[in-house]
Design a protein around this motif. Structure first.
Motif, PDB file in Angstrom:
ATOM      1  N   ILE A 212     -60.597  41.083  54.495  1.00  0.00           N
ATOM      2  CA  ILE A 212     -60.399  39.666  54.123  1.00  0.00           C
ATOM      3  C   ILE A 212     -61.557  39.203  53.253  1.00  0.00           C
ATOM      4  CG2 ILE A 212     -60.316  37.317  55.054  1.00  0.00           C
ATOM      5  CD1 ILE A 212     -58.832  38.456  57.482  1.00  0.00           C
ATOM      6  N   THR A 213     -62.784  39.600  53.651  1.00  0.00           N
ATOM      7  CA  THR A 213     -63.950  39.188  52.853  1.00  0.00           C
ATOM      8  C   THR A 213     -63.899  39.778  51.446  1.00  0.00           C
ATOM      9  OG1 THR A 213     -65.154  39.268  54.918  1.00  0.00           O
ATOM     10  CG2 THR A 213     -66.456  38.988  52.940  1.00  0.00           C
TER      11      THR A 213
ATOM     12  N   LEU B 234     -55.110  48.230  54.221  1.00  0.00           N
ATOM     13  CA  LEU B 234     -54.471  47.181  55.012  1.00  0.00           C
ATOM     14  C   LEU B 234     -53.217  47.728  55.685  1.00  0.00           C
ATOM     15  CD1 LEU B 234     -54.923  44.289  55.683  1.00  0.00           C
ATOM     16  CD2 LEU B 234     -53.618  43.600  53.707  1.00  0.00           C
TER      17      LEU B 234
ATOM     18  N   CYS C  89     -52.439  40.167  56.608  1.00  0.00           N
ATOM     19  CA  CYS C  89     -53.637  39.760  57.367  1.00  0.00           C
ATOM     20  C   CYS C  89     -53.241  38.863  58.530  1.00  0.00           C
ATOM     21  CB  CYS C  89     -54.608  39.003  56.467  1.00  0.00           C
ATOM     22  SG  CYS C  89     -55.354  40.050  55.228  1.00  0.00           S
TER      23      CYS C  89
ATOM     24  N   CYS D 119     -61.494  36.990  62.289  1.00  0.00           N
ATOM     25  CA  CYS D 119     -60.697  37.237  61.080  1.00  0.00           C
ATOM     26  C   CYS D 119     -60.018  35.947  60.614  1.00  0.00           C
ATOM     27  CB  CYS D 119     -59.625  38.277  61.354  1.00  0.00           C
ATOM     28  SG  CYS D 119     -60.302  39.928  61.570  1.00  0.00           S
TER      29      CYS D 119
ATOM     30  N   ARG E   5     -51.833  38.537  52.160  1.00  0.00           N
ATOM     31  CA  ARG E   5     -52.158  37.433  53.069  1.00  0.00           C
ATOM     32  C   ARG E   5     -51.290  37.501  54.314  1.00  0.00           C
ATOM     33  NH1 ARG E   5     -51.921  33.116  49.604  1.00  0.00           N
ATOM     34  NH2 ARG E   5     -49.717  32.898  50.042  1.00  0.00           N
TER      35      ARG E   5
ATOM     36  N   LEU F  46     -57.358  35.026  48.050  1.00  0.00           N
ATOM     37  CA  LEU F  46     -56.313  34.832  49.054  1.00  0.00           C
ATOM     38  C   LEU F  46     -55.568  33.512  48.888  1.00  0.00           C
ATOM     39  CD1 LEU F  46     -58.197  36.214  52.143  1.00  0.00           C
ATOM     40  CD2 LEU F  46     -56.012  37.049  51.325  1.00  0.00           C
TER      41      LEU F  46
ATOM     42  N   LEU G  54     -60.239  44.703  59.377  1.00  0.00           N
ATOM     43  CA  LEU G  54     -59.446  43.595  58.839  1.00  0.00           C
ATOM     44  C   LEU G  54     -60.369  42.482  58.342  1.00  0.00           C
ATOM     45  CD1 LEU G  54     -56.655  42.570  58.339  1.00  0.00           C
ATOM     46  CD2 LEU G  54     -56.549  41.678  60.652  1.00  0.00           C
ATOM     47  N   GLY G  55     -61.392  42.187  59.143  1.00  0.00           N
ATOM     48  CA  GLY G  55     -62.340  41.149  58.727  1.00  0.00           C
ATOM     49  C   GLY G  55     -63.015  41.479  57.414  1.00  0.00           C
TER      50      GLY G  55
ATOM     51  N   GLN H  85     -62.465  33.815  58.871  1.00  0.00           N
ATOM     52  CA  GLN H  85     -62.683  34.242  57.481  1.00  0.00           C
ATOM     53  C   GLN H  85     -61.532  33.748  56.600  1.00  0.00           C
ATOM     54  OE1 GLN H  85     -65.648  35.293  57.094  1.00  0.00           O
ATOM     55  NE2 GLN H  85     -65.544  37.515  56.878  1.00  0.00           N
ATOM     56  N   LEU H  86     -60.305  33.949  57.104  1.00  0.00           N
ATOM     57  CA  LEU H  86     -59.139  33.536  56.322  1.00  0.00           C
ATOM     58  C   LEU H  86     -59.186  32.046  56.044  1.00  0.00           C
ATOM     59  CD1 LEU H  86     -56.017  35.396  57.730  1.00  0.00           C
ATOM     60  CD2 LEU H  86     -56.585  35.064  55.345  1.00  0.00           C
TER      61      LEU H  86
ATOM     62  N   CYS I 176     -53.767  39.535  62.485  1.00  0.00           N
ATOM     63  CA  CYS I 176     -54.481  38.608  63.388  1.00  0.00           C
ATOM     64  C   CYS I 176     -53.602  38.254  64.580  1.00  0.00           C
ATOM     65  CB  CYS I 176     -54.864  37.329  62.648  1.00  0.00           C
ATOM     66  SG  CYS I 176     -56.119  37.603  61.417  1.00  0.00           S
TER      67      CYS I 176
END
Length: 1988
Positions: free
Chosen positions: A991-992, A962, A1012, A1034, A1009, A998, A987-988, A1037-1038, A1016
């Motif tokens: 996050i997954t 990250l 991320c 992204c 968090r 998260l 990044l996506g 996803q978040l 974004c």
């Protein structure tokens, strides 16, 4: 740049970012003090070398700070920036500072513009100077800054415009693509004000743009096209302000189009080349230029707007068609196809997007005229025999391309208009069909195919044209057999039409199949007769047969034997024949032969693909004969002998062969593998092919996610169809129908508008590669090794470009093979095979071609997957690790990093876990390699793959990854978009990986968090659309994992802005994200979107309709399927959560969309006239307002009226809204709604909008579009169902729908016109029956309107099969006829239900004779169609009454949906006419006209009435039982109900009763099926209906038994009578044969279902908690009551012995029901089950069994134990039960002391009860016991209980009754005493003693005259009652009375005074009282059922 510093900047700048979001006025004071410090901090940051996103934010914040604070220091800051820009320091370290300064300057001017006054010339010159010496990153930044400066200053900067133009234009051809884009944006801004750009410099601008397009990438093409298109549009229609300042000469449309055409035809070569070169036509146009100019054309037209296009369409059309007929555009065949693609794109993008439906129809006219004009010219040349017209031949060949473009667009237009295109087809002046069919005779094949395709589009859009068109083509083929063009053209058209059938749900008549076969056979047979025609006839014949196969197995089945024969005859039968034929023939006959064989194979392939059900082993065996022959047919020899022109035909044979083999199971041809593989490998290694043709499949075999590396994301843009031309593989994007005519009947690939098969050379290689993948897994390891080695050899042999081509093909084949292995779950093979494969792949990882590297990486991953051994995987990984550690070149670093990613992708986290650490560390290092962005891109992409596939195992590496991602986002220049896209992917994936964690609040998680979110935010701010799309996904996803932390207030407006992006992928991402947000938080999403509408008025599309309105608007424009489906879902989610709260808003939305219904047809003419007036007015206006063509008026209106697809969706939404309102009854109650609205004016209820609902449904139901009509009728039906019973408060007795009957009638009428498609008529019948049955209209005359529609359609049904003009398939006719019968059945059922009130039945009566016949016929059909498959031989060979054998499968579905109401109707008809007995007698008054018309025809006379009853009975029961046995889960519950009601109705008729009683097994089966139904279906209504059917069945059996008994008695066999009934003498009931047993099973099931406590096992289970008896819900109570009453009837069906078997159970259940349901209720009503149970007890005790001697002892015991077990429950019910026993059974049974004592105790308790109601009831029951005829029974009770009663009544004097209930109890008690007196008198006992008790008691109830006036009402009542009784008793027993009175003088006084007072009270009252007769015997409490 070190990491902490960048975060610090990030932190600093984001703290200052807060400035943006604060309100100006709060800052006004605050900023003044802090401004100086803030400015210092921010300007300090400029020189700290900030990264790209930081400098952007910094500039934005500084500018905002100045614009809201003081501006006096702004000039200092500007100077400081200018100093930095002027600085001579060129070191890379200083660059970020310079760029930051440039960015700040731009931001200042953009924000403050003219406020910065005269400083701008210096600034601009400064920037321009810097521009000259800057490197590419600097150039891009400076140009963007200049754009902002221009934007801020507007016209004020005019003095510098020329300088900027001069400096910028040279950079349009910069080698950096990012700079080209920046220049284009800058010039686009400049042209807003710089008039010279679109006047004097216009030509130069055009040339510059053409040059800029050479060698451009997609981004540049979009930017330059936008510039070029806008400049051209401005030149044509200048902006008003600029025109007013300078007197300019406007360009004409011709000039502008001419300039654009230069680019399209000559490219960027300029106009200055010597004339000679031009004439020679040297050099073709660069494809990038042509594609760019194509986009510019679209921008040009879009900028001018839809109205402009409407007015100038003819000019535009002729111009673009001229482009494609120009010889320069069509120098080679592929170029011609590319040019056609471009022109088609221009037409589709403008015509399809900008014009509304009316304008599109007008455009269609223009296209038709253009086509017929061309065709006339062609015909002139063709018919010109003398040959004077030499140039003509060239014209004809050019005309084919014009034709293709025009016809393709016409087809697309008609198809998108669908049924709304009917005026275009129908209007004779246009003559569309004639025009298009005339092109079928065009000399060129491409034009003929295009015409055929256009006809297919017409047929799909307007299915009623399909059959007539087929007929017309068939007729022409037969008439013009001798013209080769006609044979070819008309066969194309027929094939195309047959291919379109699958898109027309109503199909075509079955006979058309026979027609096609006969034509095809005829063509093939006559092919050899005439050499001029043999080729065309052969091709045409096979093409038609191939197309026929697409109609599917139900039709092909009939022609299969003939087809197999034809196929066998095309090929030689044996090897010998094959050898012999080689020696014969010349080149022409060989060409015909090869074409014939290719055609036959093609038809086979179509057969295998479309009729898999018919592929039995036998059929495959017979197919293999010709196929094997085709495999062994050696072609090269023939080509050597007869010339190379046979090559194409031979290739075609191979293509067809590969195609069909790929569809067959490889086992069938494993014998020929060797020869086949040799052929395949030779094919794709280009052994016999001198051209370097490459396959087009590599893309599709590589992974979709790798597109970022291969650039194939281009396929996901709005420009896909033209951008495909620029892809590197051979002939990419050059698909055209003429490459493979068979594609005209195949399904169109998803996402394509028209099939585009690639040229033959490429298709053959594609087919060979695909087949290689199918065969490879089935080949021996030895052969695999040979092939792999051969591949390596081939690659070694080839050189240069050829090597690349061979390698591409080989890799695609290897990938195809590995994919095949993986799908077959087989392995690669032993060590040497693996080695060879690995060597091949590893070699390609270092190939300079990125596409090959991609393929190699993919192959490596797939190999690892197929081999699946850890050691092998480790070896592969290690090789790449070593290579990456040592290699320094870009190529091998990218290749091997992808190899690592692919290994992980295909082996998954578990398999590659041990390499994870090494892989990650290496890739993290590579990703930081700033020297090569390519390496960064590939490394990051692989990293994303690893993160994706490792899942939770990656969790340990999340933080370092990250931090790297963020560092790169902050430092990598924005022009390297691929790196940013890959960062987005990473990044996506991260996050997954972290996932739901998260949501946590720990320190590490919070850091992750926020990182991320920051990532974004940086990507959202990027200029590239794909990076923005990555940012959105992204955030999506978040939001999924941590919804609280995603700030919707900023995200939603950002998404709304993206909805109008020009990038498809960005729009997709935005909609996908909205879809997810709307699922959870629809209300917030809509609110934020609305706030945006208020905030930003300028470039946004959100109006008062909010986001929903925008999405509805997008549905009109978007064509991408994924996008549209997401929009539908998003709107669906919003609707579900918001529609009920915001009802008016959503209804208005739907109404606005639906109201846009275009009245095509009538209104067109009127429109045109209006337009002409407008244009005249325009001419008269003054100059000021003349140039508003580009003005604001176009933008404000929505571009086009909603298209029909959107309107259909709106109609569906309407139905959903009605459904959503169901939960709240107030929506369907006018009175309630009005009062609610008065209380809360904001709230809104559906019923208040009824007129709107009706109007919308009406608009939809009467539209041109068939789909919309269906949706409208559906909405109408829903409205009728929901609102039918809503009363009209102002007119009691009426309902609110009554006032809309005219609308309903008008909406339905068009659906019954003769030319309406069957499915709409069927739906309309459904609505008719709903309307008639809803009971809204009671007046017959009003009903007649709708009723007549049904009558007219009934005539259609009676016309029978085989009516002459049939447009659709037979199953469509079936559907329509069944719908009519179903509608009539529903109306009849309703009319029988409400027979009493309405005269509906009089409407149905006249039709009943024919209806009943048709209904029975339909049920017979249905019964046959439900037979299982093994009985199919029993089906009638020529179909049923309403279906034909060919359409049997589709017919089944229609029958399935309509049989149930018909069954019910037939049952009603049978039972009302005594099973059609009236049919027999003709003089029946109800239907005098009726003739005995039975469907059996001749056999009418032979069938007796009994037989016909039996037949019908079996039919009805058969259908019902078959259905109820196993109702499919999807069957609606209404069908189950209809079926049960039908059974009930049927069994109610005496005939049926006799029938079912005589056949006991039938009855048992029925009960078993019903029992099973109860197990699967829950609704109470079903269970109630089942119990009713059971009751009827039992009754039938009872009647039958009774009849047997009476007939036996008549025969005088009295003695043997008892053994009648079930169970005989033994009393045994056999399960499965015994009706009683079946009934018991079912009834016990119902009881236990509703009263589980009855089940003793439940009680015994340790977990059982004893329940208090409770009140059952009403439906359950009714059900239990029915069940109990049936139970009580069962013993009467048994012989005495058997009844003793079941009675204990029955009595146990009944007393159990009593125990569980006897609950004391507040209103003292007796629950239904209780009264049923009591009635049941009575039935049983009084049954004749008591008189059977043999059973006496058992019976006695049974009754006694039942009485003893009367449970303790609610007192009243208990006493009633006891009384029942006492009254019904004889004294010997119940007079036993024990029982007597128990009973008396219970009565005694009741008398002492505190509840007056119990007392009263007890008195009543005692009275009935005391009065019992058997003195032996009653006397003990009188003795025991009378004294207690007297005591109770005496006590009343002291406590007078206080309530009515208490008074009633006293009255009941007195009645009992009176009766006792009466009984005493009968027996001449001393009744005086009783009277002596009664009279004083009564007198003690009298009040004295003083107290009477003040006494309470109840007390008075007692006084009156007592007095009346005394007055009555006196005369009855005068002597005794006197004696009693005389004995007590005080009594006498009281009595007399009361009588006096009574007489003194008013006479009127007395008169009134006498008028009321006093009947003492009627107790005031009545049980619902009287048991005694």
């Amino acid at each position: 740049m070190p990491w902490p510093r960048s975060l610090k900047q990030r932190g600093l700048s984001s703290s200052s970012n807060a400035v943006l979001y604060c309100r100006v006025f709060e800052w006004q004071v605050d900023v003044k003090e802090k401004q100086k410090k803030l400015v210092e901090q921010l300007t300090g940051l400029i020189s700290s070398a900030p990264g790209p996103p930081t400098r952007k934010l910094l500039a934005k914040n500084l500018a905002t700070l100045y614009s809201i604070g003081d501006t006096f220091t702004v000039f200092q800051t500007l100077d400081k920036c200018n100093e930095i820009i002027k600085s001579k320091d060129d070191t890379p370290a200083y660059l970020p500072t310079k760029l930051a300064a440039v960015a700040c300057v731009g931001a200042f001017y953009e924000k403050m513009g003219r406020m910065l006054g005269s400083s701008f010339p210096d600034t601009i010159n400064n920037l321009l100077k810097a521009l000259k010496s800057a490197e590419s990153q600097g150039r891009g930044e400076i140009l963007l800054s200049l754009q902002k400066v221009l934007n801020g200053l507007g016209g004020a900067a005019a003095s510098c415009h020329r300088d900027i133009y001069k400096n910028a234009r040279s950079l349009l051809t910069d080698r950096s693509m990012a700079v080209r884009c920046a220049v284009a944006k800058c010039l686009l801004e400049l042209q807003n004000e710089a008039v010279f750009m679109w006047t004097t410099e216009l030509e130069n601008m055009a040339t510059l743009c053409f040059k800029a397009l050479e060698g451009s990438n997609y981004g540049v093409r979009v930017a330059v096209a936008k510039l070029l298109g806008t400049v051209m549009a401005t030149a044509l229609m200048p902006k008003q302000a600029a025109v007013m300042r300078q007197n300019v000469k406007r360009a004409t449309l011709e000039e502008v189009l001419e300039l654009m055409a230069t680019g399209f035809l000559r490219g960027g070569s300029g106009f200055l080349k010597s004339g000679g070169e031009m004439l020679k036509g040297g050099g073709s146009v660069s494809r990038e230029v042509r594609v760019g100019v194509t986009q510019a054309y679209v921008v040009f037209v879009t900028t001018l707007g839809g109205q402009w296009l409407e007015r100038n369409f003819a000019t535009f059309l002729s111009h673009v068609l001229d482009l494609v007929s120009h010889p320069r555009a069509t120098q080679t065949h592929v170029e011609a196809v590319y040019s056609r693609r471009c022109v088609s794109f221009m037409l589709r993008a403008t015509l399809g997007g900008l014009l509304g439906e009316k304008a599109q129809i007008a455009a269609g006219k223009e296209i038709c005229q253009a086509i017929s004009k061309q065709m006339r010219a062609v015909e002139a040349v063709v018919n010109d025999i003398s040959g004077e017209n030499k140039a003509g031949a060239a014209d004809v060949s050019a005309s084919q391309h014009v034709m293709v473009c025009a016809l393709k667009e016409l087809g697309s237009l008609v198809q998108s208009l669908s049924a709304t295109a009917s005026p275009l087809i129908q209007e004779p002046s246009i003559g569309l069909l004639e025009t298009v069919t005339s092109v079928l005779l065009h000399p060129s094949m491409a034009a003929r195919l295009a015409a055929a395709w256009c006809l297919r589009c017409v047929a799909v859009a307007l299915p009623y044209q399909l059959t007539p068109l087929l007929d017309r083509c068939a007729e022409r083929i037969n008439n013009l057999k001798s013209s080769p063009e006609a044979v070819s053209g008309y066969s194309f058209a027929m094939a195309a039409l047959l291919g379109g059938v699958h898109q027309c749900p109503l199909g075509i008549p079955h006979s058309k199949g026979k027609l096609v076969v006969s034509i095809a056979e005829d063509l093939l047979r006559t092919a050899a007769q005439n050499s001029r025609l043999s080729l065309q006839r052969t091709q045409a014949g096979w093409l038609l047969l191939g197309a026929l196969m697409t109609l599917g197995p139900s039709l092909v089945r009939y022609h299969l034997p003939k087809m197999l024969l034809l196929w066998r005859n095309v090929f030689p039968r044996s090897q010998k024949e094959l050898e012999a034929e080689k020696a014969r023939g010349d080149s022409f006959t060989w060409q015909v032969t090869l074409e014939g064989r290719a055609g036959a194979l093609c038809a086979m392939r179509s057969f295998v693909a479309h009729c898999p059900e018919l592929l039995t082993e036998d059929v495959i065996r017979r197919l293999m004969t010709p196929i094997e022959c085709a495999m062994t047919m050696i072609v090269p020899a023939i080509i050597k002998v007869h010339g190379a022109h046979l090559k194409a035909s031979a290739a075609m044979v191979r293509l067809r062969l590969y195609d069909i083999l790929a569809l067959l199971p490889p086992k069938t041809y494993e014998g020929s593998f060797n020869a086949l593989l040799r052929e395949l490998v030779a094919e794709f290694t280009l052994t016999d092919n001198s051209a370097n043709t490459t396959t087009s499949l590599l893309r599709s075999l590589c992974h979709y996610d790798d597109s970022v590396l291969m650039g194939s994301w281009l396929q996901e843009t709005d420009h896909k169809s033209i951008e495909d031309q620029l892809q590197p593989n051979s002939a990419s994007g050059s698909g055209a129908l003429e490459h493979d005519p068979s594609s005209i009947y195949l399904r169109v690939p998803v996402g394509e508008a028209i099939p585009g098969p690639l040229p033959l050379g490429v298709s053959v290689i594609d087919a060979s590669v695909a087949l290689f993948g199918v065969v490879f897994p089935h080949v021996s390891f030895k052969h695999r090794l040979q092939m792999l080695d051969h591949f390596a050899e081939c690659i070694k042999q080839a050189k240069g470009v050829r090597q690349q081509a061979v390698q591409l093909n080989i890799f695609t084949a290897v990938l195809s093979a590995l994919k095949g292995l993986a799908e077959n779950k087989s392995t690669l093979g032993p060590e040497e095979v693996r080695k060879s494969a690995l060597a091949l792949v590893m070699g390609a990882l270092d190939n300079p071609n990125p596409i090959l590297r991609c393929a190699a990486g993919e192959a490596l991953g797939r190999m690892a997957q197929v081999v699946g051994e850890a050691t092998f995987i480790a070896r592969m990984a290690q090789t790449s690790f070593d290579k990456l550690k040592s290699a320094r070149d870009v190529v091998s670093r990218t290749g091997h990093s992808l190899a690592l990613g692919c290994l992980h992708r295909y082996v998954g986290g578990i398999g590659s876990g041990q390499h994870l650490k090494t892989s990650v560390s290496i890739l993290l290092a590579l990703a930081q390699d700033g020297s090569s962005h390519e390496v960064q891109t590939w490394a990051l992409h692989s990293l994303a793959l690893i993160v994706d596939s490792s899942g939770p195992m990656y969790r340990g590496y999340v933080e370092p990854t990250l931090s790297l991602v963020l560092t790169l986002l902050l430092t990598v220049p924005p022009s390297h978009t691929e790196v940013h896209q890959c960062l987005g992917r990473c990044l996506g994936a991260l996050i997954t990986t972290v996932g739901p964690e998260l949501q946590g609040n720990g320190a590490t998680i919070s850091t992750i968090r926020s990182s991320c979110l920051v990532g974004c935010a940086i990507m959202q701010d990027h200029s590239d659309s794909l990076v923005q799309a990555a940012a959105i996904s992204c955030l999506q996803q978040l939001h999924m994992f941590a919804p609280r932390h995603v700030n919707l207030s900023s995200l939603v407006p950002c998404l709304c802005v993206h909805l109008c992006s020009s990038h498809l992928l960005l729009r997709r991402a935005a909609v996908a994200c909205l879809r997810q947000l709307a699922q959870r938080e629809a209300a917030e999403v809509c609110a934020y979107a609305m706030s945006l509408a208020k905030r930003a008025g300028d470039n946004l599309n959100i109006t008062e309709t909010g986001l929903e309105g925008v999405l509805f608007g997008m549905l009109d424009r978007e064509t991408d399927r994924k996008l549209c489906s997401d929009i539908h879902d998003t709107l669906g989610h919003m609707l579900s959560s918001l529609a009920v709260e915001k009802l008016p808003h959503w209804l208005k939305l739907c109404k606005d969309v639906l109201a846009a219904t275009t009245d095509v047809g009538g209104a067109v003419v009127f429109e045109v006239e209006k337009d002409e007036e407008d244009s005249e007015k325009k001419d008269e206006m003054d100059d000021d307002t003349m140039f508003t063509g580009l003005g604001e008026d176009d933008k404000s209106k929505p571009s086009v009226a909603p298209r029909w697809v959107t309107r259909v969706f709106a109609a569906d939404c309407l139905c959903r809204i009605i459904l959503l309102c169901e939960n709240d009854k107030a929506h369907f109650d006018l009175a309630a709604a009005r009062s609610a609205k008065a209380k809360n004016p904001k709230g809104d209820l559906l019923v208040l909008h009824l007129s709107d609902l009706i109007r919308m449904a009406f608009m939809a139901a009467t539209d041109h579009s068939n789909q919309l009509r269906m949706a409208g009728l559906q909405a109408l039906e829903d409205i009728i169902k929901k609102f039918a019973s809503v009363p009209e408060p102002e007119f009691p007795g009426h309902v609110i729908l009554e006032q809309y009957q005219a609308n309903v009638g008008a909406a339905l009428r068009p659906a019954f016109s003769p030319d309406t498609p069957s499915d709409i008529t069927a739906k309309a019948c459904q609505v008719c029956s709903t309307w008639i049955g809803s009971g809204v209209v009671s007046d017959l005359n009003d009903l007649r309107r709708v009723h007549n529609l049904l009558v007219s359609s009934l005539d259609k049904v009676q016309a029978g099969k085989g009516s002459s003009s049939q447009l659709y398939s037979e199953s469509a006719t079936t559907m329509e006829k069944l719908a009519v019968l179903k509608a009539w059945a529903e109306v009849y059922v309703v009319s029988m239900k409400i027979k009493k009130e309405a005269d509906l039945i009089t409407l149905v009566q006249p039709e009943l004779p024919s209806l009943s016949r048709l209904w029975l016929a339909m049920l017979r059909d249905y019964a046959l169609l439900t037979l299982p498959a093994e009985f199919s031989s029993q089906l009638p060979p020529d179909g049923g009454a309403f279906y034909t054998p060919e359409t049997i499968d589709t017919a089944r579905l229609h029958y399935r949906s309509s049989w149930a109401p018909v069954l019910h109707a037939v049952a009603l008809w049978l039972s009302s006419t005594g099973f059609g007995a009236d049919e027999e007698k003709e003089d029946v008054p109800s239907a005098p006209s009726k003739a005995p018309a039975l469907p059996q025809g001749a056999s009418v006379t032979t069938k007796t009435f009994e037989e016909s009853v039996e037949d019908r009975m079996h039919l009805m029961l058969g259908v019902s039982i078959e259905f109820l046995c196993f109702p499919r889960p999807e069957e609606p519950i209404e069908h189950v109900m209809s079926c049960l009601q039908a059974l009930f109705t049927l069994l109610a008729s005496p005939c049926a009763k006799i029938h079912i009683a005589q056949d006991q097994l039938l009855a048992v089966e029925l009960l078993n099926v019903l029992h099973r139904l109860l197990l699967t279906r829950d609704p109470p209504a079903v269970q109630l209906q089942v119990s009713a059917v059971v009751q009827e069945t039992i009754r039938a059996a009872q009647d039958h038994l009774q009849q047997q008994r009476t007939s036996k008695e008549e025969e005088g066999e009295k003695d043997c009578q008892p053994s009648l009934g079930e169970g005989g003498d033994t009393g045994e009931l056999v399960p499965g044969k015994s009706l009683v047993f079946a009934a018991m099973e079912l009834l016990v099931f119902i009881l236990v279902r509703h009263l589980p406590q009855l089940n003793t096992r439940v009680k015994e289970s340790p977990s059982h908690v004893p329940l208090r008896p409770q009140r059952l819900p009403e439906e359950s109570a009714r059900l239990v009551a029915n069940t109990v009453s049936i139970l009580a009837e069962l013993p009467s069906l048994c012989s005495p012995a058997a009844s003793m078997t079941i009675l204990p159970t029955v009595l146990f259940l009944i007393t159990g029901v009593l125990r569980e349901t006897a609950v004391k209720t507040a209103d003292n009503l007796v629950p239904v089950p209780v009264s049923a149970a009591l009635q049941g007890i009575k039935t049983i005790i009084t049954s004749p069994l008591a008189r059977v001697e043999s059973m006496q002892a058992q019976w006695t015991g049974l009754v006694r134990s039942s009485l003893a077990s009367v449970p303790d429950m609610d007192e009243v019910s208990m006493l009633t039960a006891i009384t029942l026993f006492l009254l019904s059974a004889s004294n010997e049974l119940v007079g036993v002391t024990v029982l007597q004592k128990g009973c008396m105790d219970r009565f005694r308790n009741a008398l002492n009860s505190s509840d007056p109601w119990v007392q009263a009831r007890c008195y009543q029951l005692l009275l009935s016991v005391f009065q019992h005829s058997s003195r032996a029974l009653s006397t003990p009770y009188i003795h025991a209980l009378a004294p207690l009663m007297v005591e109770k009544l005496k006590a009343v004097e002291r406590s007078r009754p206080g309530t009515a209930a208490e008074l009633q109890a006293v009255q009941e008690g007195i009645r009992v005493l009176e009766n006792l007196v009466g009984m005493g008198e009968e027996q001449n006992r001393k009744y005086t003693s009783l009277l002596a008790l009664l009279v004083p008691t009564l007198i003690s109830y009298l009040l004295d005259e003083n107290a009477i006036s003040s006494a309470p009402q109840v007390s008075k009542g007692l006084h009156d009652f007592a007095l009346q009784n005394l007055m009555r008793i006196g005369p009855l027993y005068p002597a005794a009375f006197k004696t009693v009175i005389g004995a007590a003088p005080e009594l006498k006084i009281r009595l007399e005074s009361a009588i006096r007072a009574n007489q003194a009270s008013s006479r009127a009252k007395a008169a009134a009282r006498q008028a009321q007769p006093t009947v003492q015997a009627a107790p005031t409490i009545k049980l619902k059922t009287s048991f005694f």
